[in-house]
Scaffold this active site. Sequence first.
Site, PDB file in Angstrom:
ATOM      1  N   ASN A  61       0.835  -1.195   0.000  1.00 16.41           N
ATOM      2  CA  ASN A  61       0.000   0.000   0.000  1.00 16.41           C
ATOM      3  C   ASN A  61       0.872   1.247   0.000  1.00 16.41           C
ATOM      4  O   ASN A  61       1.995   1.236   0.495  1.00 16.41           O
ATOM      5  CB  ASN A  61      -0.943   0.037   1.199  1.00 16.41           C
ATOM      6  N   GLU A  92      -1.649   1.542  -6.361  1.00 19.16           N
ATOM      7  CA  GLU A  92      -1.301   2.967  -6.429  1.00 19.16           C
ATOM      8  C   GLU A  92      -0.232   3.262  -7.491  1.00 19.16           C
ATOM      9  O   GLU A  92      -0.371   4.213  -8.252  1.00 19.16           O
ATOM     10  CB  GLU A  92      -0.805   3.470  -5.063  1.00 19.16           C
ATOM     11  N   ASP A 147      -7.381  19.607  10.351  1.00 24.87           N
ATOM     12  CA  ASP A 147      -7.769  18.872   9.139  1.00 24.87           C
ATOM     13  C   ASP A 147      -8.440  19.792   8.122  1.00 24.87           C
ATOM     14  O   ASP A 147      -8.420  21.012   8.299  1.00 24.87           O
ATOM     15  CB  ASP A 147      -8.625  17.653   9.503  1.00 24.87           C
TER      16      ASP A 147
HETATM   17 MN    MN Z   1      -4.456   1.666  -0.959  1.00 28.47          MN
END
Ligand code: MN
Length: 424
Positions: A134, A197, A244
């Site tokens: 990931n 990705e 955020d």
């Molecule tokens: Mn991912």
Amino acid sequence: MSFRTFIDQLKENGKLVEIPVSVSPRFEASRIAKAAKAPVLFHDVSGSKVIMNLLGSRDELASMLGVPKEEIIKRLSEVSPEGEVRLVSESPTLEAIEDEVDLTKLPILTHFEKDGAPYITAGIVVSEYGGTINASIHRLMLAGKDKLAARLVPPRHTYLLYKKAAERGERLPVAIVLGCDPTIIYATSTRVPVGKEFEYAAALRGAPVELFECANGIKVPHAEIVLEGYIDPTEKVDEGPFVDITGTYDVVRKEPVIHITRIIHRKDPIYHGILPAGPEHLLMMGVPYEPRIYRAVGEVTSVRNVVLTEGGCCYLHAVVQIEKQTEGDGKNAIMAAFAAHTSLKHVVVVDEDINIFDPNDVEFAIATRVKGDMDILIVPNVRGSSLDPRGAPDGTTTKVGIDATKVLVEKENFERAIIPEVTE
Ligand code: MN
């Protein structure tokens, strides 16, 4: 395209603001970046180079993708995560290797008054466990000379890999990538199928993505700086407060700790900082959702364009442009948009003659094409965004859709007068 090539391009196009003087990593760099509203290259933040606002506007995103601004969403909708990824043995990132880890030597920025500590905000955390890879950006709080606290949001992919490893009492090896090809940065901010990705990045850039192997086995793209380490299976510390996308403070939570074991970097590396709640942050959070809304609305009517507006934190507000075919299309577009992006709170649907990038033009559509009792759809008690300060503690909210499209049978009433060009 490398990180540096992209910065050079900005410079050649006269878009780069350069700050040659010494600037403090504590508030000062953030304040300058916030005021600049353009890419800023600092030449001396605690002796290091720092770039901020790198992808801070749709113009920069468009130039990264090689399309006009209006076609960003169309382009992103066409790309599937099937590009080529190549393993290589050499990398400019290996120009300098530091086994003595001291993160405080990096120009890690403190952004806002009540921030818990300095934060790495543009670090792509690449992890691998049980054959699954990931890559995604996480905010990383400085928690010691060789320690970072990582906000791992469940059930995102990094969290799942960490959990799997931790359940077996194992460390999750990671490498934190700072300053790589912007299309890779963008790709890792996009929700793509597990492990895809870099394939998605390769498809976006239209050329293979090269990865090289770190000392801990994690494969990363060429970058300015890479921090190698592992996430501890048990150790947790207070993480936060941190600002955020809404520009408000997120709460303090117990979050896992990343131990950094080695740092590799280019000579005279350029550190990438993303200003929390700044335009770069908002665009990276929001733009990846625009193609999802675009496709969903395209299933129910003829969709022209979609934008998550900056005023709506690029997350809570969307404007959807359709070519209305039948009465009621606007309402169907509203429902499709809410289904495609569950954090979406308010959506305005407009016709093809409205400039969705101009808030005044969108307001004009609301002013002249909306009748409150007929054109507003209110949906109470639905799942919203955890980032919405007005949301309920259980995560639910009320969603409002505004159908600001013309009534088809009365089309002439809505015709916008134009001044013809003089032809003599
Ligand atoms: Mn991912």
